[in-house]
Structures are given as structure tokens and as C-alpha cells.
Write an enzyme that holds these catalytic residues in place. Sequence first.
Site, PDB file in Angstrom:
ATOM      1  N   ARG A  51      -2.296  25.804   3.190  1.00 44.18           N
ATOM      2  CA  ARG A  51      -2.682  27.160   2.819  1.00 44.18           C
ATOM      3  C   ARG A  51      -3.646  27.209   1.391  1.00 44.18           C
ATOM      4  O   ARG A  51      -4.477  28.237   1.540  1.00 44.18           O
ATOM      5  CB  ARG A  51      -1.165  27.989   2.373  1.00 44.18           C
ATOM      6  N   TYR A  88     -15.388  49.557  11.431  1.00 48.51           N
ATOM      7  CA  TYR A  88     -14.380  48.947  12.200  1.00 48.51           C
ATOM      8  C   TYR A  88     -13.055  49.874  11.995  1.00 48.51           C
ATOM      9  O   TYR A  88     -12.678  49.893  10.914  1.00 48.51           O
ATOM     10  CB  TYR A  88     -14.097  47.769  12.191  1.00 48.51           C
ATOM     11  N   ASP A 133     -19.928  43.775   5.508  1.00 48.56           N
ATOM     12  CA  ASP A 133     -19.226  43.251   6.426  1.00 48.56           C
ATOM     13  C   ASP A 133     -20.361  42.808   7.715  1.00 48.56           C
ATOM     14  O   ASP A 133     -21.097  43.888   8.207  1.00 48.56           O
ATOM     15  CB  ASP A 133     -18.220  44.116   7.362  1.00 48.56           C
ATOM     16  N   LYS A 189     -15.940  37.189  16.568  1.00 44.32           N
ATOM     17  CA  LYS A 189     -16.872  37.717  17.292  1.00 44.32           C
ATOM     18  C   LYS A 189     -18.052  36.627  17.451  1.00 44.32           C
ATOM     19  O   LYS A 189     -17.697  35.672  17.974  1.00 44.32           O
ATOM     20  CB  LYS A 189     -17.612  39.152  16.525  1.00 44.32           C
TER      21      LYS A 189
HETATM   22  N1  LCS Z   1     -15.112  44.139  11.180  1.00 42.71           N
HETATM   23  C1  LCS Z   1     -15.586  44.288  12.112  1.00 42.71           C
HETATM   24  C2  LCS Z   1     -17.075  44.802  12.008  1.00 42.71           C
HETATM   25  C3  LCS Z   1     -14.928  44.259  13.348  1.00 42.71           C
HETATM   26  O1  LCS Z   1     -15.788  44.685  14.366  1.00 42.71           O
HETATM   27  C4  LCS Z   1     -13.672  43.693  13.461  1.00 42.71           C
HETATM   28  C5  LCS Z   1     -12.806  43.650  14.646  1.00 42.71           C
HETATM   29  C6  LCS Z   1     -13.200  43.374  12.401  1.00 42.71           C
HETATM   30  C7  LCS Z   1     -13.793  43.495  11.079  1.00 42.71           C
HETATM   31  C8  LCS Z   1     -11.485  42.781  12.257  1.00 42.71           C
HETATM   32  O2  LCS Z   1     -11.617  41.568  12.748  1.00 42.71           O
HETATM   33  P1  LCS Z   1     -10.469  40.684  13.640  1.00 42.71           P
HETATM   34  O3  LCS Z   1      -9.136  40.928  12.601  1.00 42.71           O
HETATM   35  O4  LCS Z   1     -10.104  41.338  14.504  1.00 42.71           O
HETATM   36  O5  LCS Z   1     -10.872  39.640  13.432  1.00 42.71           O
HETATM   37  N2  LCS Z   1     -13.532  44.510  15.783  1.00 42.71           N
HETATM   38  C9  LCS Z   1     -13.150  44.678  17.003  1.00 42.71           C
HETATM   39  C10 LCS Z   1     -13.531  45.511  18.006  1.00 42.71           C
HETATM   40  O6  LCS Z   1     -14.815  46.122  17.621  1.00 42.71           O
HETATM   41  N3  LCS Z   1     -12.883  45.529  19.050  1.00 42.71           N
HETATM   42  O7  LCS Z   1     -11.944  44.692  19.004  1.00 42.71           O
HETATM   43  C11 LCS Z   1     -11.793  44.099  17.554  1.00 42.71           C
END
Ligand code: LCS
Length: 393
Positions: free
Chosen positions: A58, A111, A183, A208
Site C-alpha cells: 500500500r 467527467y 486532468d 483510458k
Molecule cells: N477523469 C476523466 C477525464 C475521465 O474521463 C474519467 C473516466 C475519470 C477521470 C475517472 O476515471 P476512472 O475512475 O473511471 O478510471 N471516464 C469515463 C468515461 O468518460 N466513460 O466511462 C468512464
Amino acid sequence: MKNKKLGINSRMIHSGEFENAIGSATVPIYQTSTFIFDNAEHGARCFSGEEAGYIYTRIANPTIHALETLVADLESGVKGIATSSGMAAVNTVYMALLSKGDHMVSSAAVYGPSRVVMEQHWSRFGVESSFVDTSNIEEIKNAIRPNTKVLYIETPANPTMDITDLKACVEVAHAKGIIVVVDNTFCSPYLQRPIELGVDVVLHSMTKFLNGHADIVAGMIVTKELDMGAKLRSMMVTMGCNMDPHQAYMVIRGIKTLGIRIERAQESAMKIARFLEDHPKVDWVRYPGLESHPQHGLAKTQMDGFGSMISFGLKGGFEAGKVLMNNIEVCILAVSLGGVETLIQHPASMTHSKVSAEAKAKAGITDGLVRFSVGIEDAEDLINDLAQALDKV
Ligand code: LCS
């Protein structure tokens, strides 16, 4: 960071620190929760910080460390903090940088959950927030209060593709001692390195582009300064939203092809954006590479390419969008983005469904908006697929 002078594609393959005891060509997976001390004194020295050494996964793990140093290098930062997901990275940043009575100014189009968690949950602990159009610097200036501690930006924004001028934001925020967080999920360091523009903290959903194969959920925070890195690492460790070594291995593997995946996808995205713009059933298209994008000029200077995310609306609105989504055959109807496969989704009813109707309207997340993440299939197949689905609209 011995590979700092190499080009970004070379660093994707060769950067990242790991102790290579037996000449492994790739980073091994240290699938262990804990590490053996030489003796009691050694354990005590590791805990006091007197001696560097692995203690417990951790806190730190060699496979995860290799990924953290790799992404920090690609982002031109000094520290990387890997997290279990992108949302874990977002919440670690909020928790470490905002206290009761503090205020955050954020892009209105972010998001969905990054906004909802602030408005519905961090607000319960007395953190205030304003969501504005950060592509308009005047809106940021007007939203700043004496208690503003963080300026949080997504550029290009999910899902509107609005682009924010990062250099201008840094100037305005730093003059008032405000920390700038970006971000960088939609670009990855291959297309945009906010720290080089003065930004303090960059975060990613590595689910992503960085991982790129739609098989892992993961996050990362990168800092410009060592002190900020220590502060955020301490919060991640305390909250327990660490990455798993196997997850880290998968992302290291994915990053090796980040450059060629993005080059391929953005070449197709440009063709698809032009195809959509010329199609009689399409009302509007938002892609940073199109001259019609309001911040096309800024995209050309701030980004090293236009990426592979496209938003568009059909003349028939959401009903027409539904027909399109229900008739695609090569593209996949699914949320997420940045993978090798082309994905289509409807933000208003999917990724941004928990954002209030009023906030969605103000942020430009209309019912008719359809979001497209272009993958690395043959562009011709993707265009033919869209064409046949549009015929049914
Ligand atoms: N920031 C952005 C710009 C994102 O698009 C997402 C997830 C996150 C943070 C969060 O990340 P995660 O915890 O899912 O790894 N975006 C998504 C989307 O646009 N469609 O499904 C997930």
C-alpha cells in the site's frame, strides 16, 4: 530519470526505475503485499525513513514504482502517485488540497463523477465549489474568492471538447496562490504536458489512453514539486486507494505503444470528424482539429496533436442519436474511452447522468450530444459503419 534526453516514444519504452537484479527485459510483477526486513533494526530504519526500502505494497511496491517514475518522466514531473482508479486520483487530490471552508473553481464540463462527488459529498465536509466555463478566462477570474485554493481543469473537457488556456490559468491562479490541477486523461502526456506550462498537479484515468486496451481501471497523479508529491502520496497511502502490482504491469505494457496508438487514432479521428461535418444529418461536430472548433488555434499551440475524441450532435437530436447508437456494427456502444476499440456513448444519459439537468445545460452537455472515442481500426471501416448507421436515422 536517466532517459530524460530521449524522445517521448523512446522514454515510453525505456523510462521508469526498477532494480533489475537478474537482467529481466521487462518489469517483473512483484505480487506481494509485504517485504522481508533483514532484521528488526532494518525494519525500524525503513519505517523512520532513515533508509529507503520497501515495507508494504500500500505504501510502495517495485512494479508500481516503475510505473510511477515512468509516467512522472513522460509528464515532465518529479513524482508519480499511482492509484486504484482515476476517481481515486481525483479524490486523493480533493482530500489533500481542500479543507473545510476552502473553495475550488472547476471547469463546468468535467467527467460527471468528478463534479458530482464535489457537489454531493465534499460539500458535506464544508468544501465549496464553483463550476464555470474555464475556456473563458474571465469566468475563472470572476469565480475566484478569497478562500479559493484549487483551480481544477479538464482540457479538452469531457464531453464538450472545450479547450482551456493552461498558461493563462497558471498566471491568474499563481498570482493568488491557487494550486492548478489538470486532468490530462483526454490527451495523455503524448499530446499535452501541463506541467511544462506551469501546472502544479496532473492527474489521469489511466483506464483510458495510457493503458489503452480497455482491460484495466487505474489512476495516476503527477506533481511538479517534491513537497506536493509527498503530500499527495501520504494521502493516497492513508486512504488506501493504492494500485495493485498486476495493474501496474498492465499499464507499463500499454504505455509502450501509446505513441503509435495515438498517432493512428488521431489520423482516423480527423477523417471521421470531416466526414461527420459534411454529413447532411449531422448538426454540429466538436473536434479540436477542425477549423470550426472555437479554440482550434489554442489547440494547435497547446497540444502536440488533436487526439481522438469527437463530440457531435445530429439534426434529429437525442432520438436520432439513439438510432445511430443502436445501429453501429463495428464501433462498440460503451462508456470509457482511449482504447484500441472505437466506442460511442451518450453522456447525458450515461457518463454525466448524475450531473443535474441545470448544470448539464450550463456546461453545454446537451441531450443531443454523442461522444465518440476513435480506436485504431481501419478508418474506412469506421466511416462506413457510421454511414450505414446514419442512413437508418
Ligand atoms: N477523469 C476523466 C477525464 C475521465 O474521463 C474519467 C473516466 C475519470 C477521470 C475517472 O476515471 P476512472 O475512475 O473511471 O478510471 N471516464 C469515463 C468515461 O468518460 N466513460 O466511462 C468512464
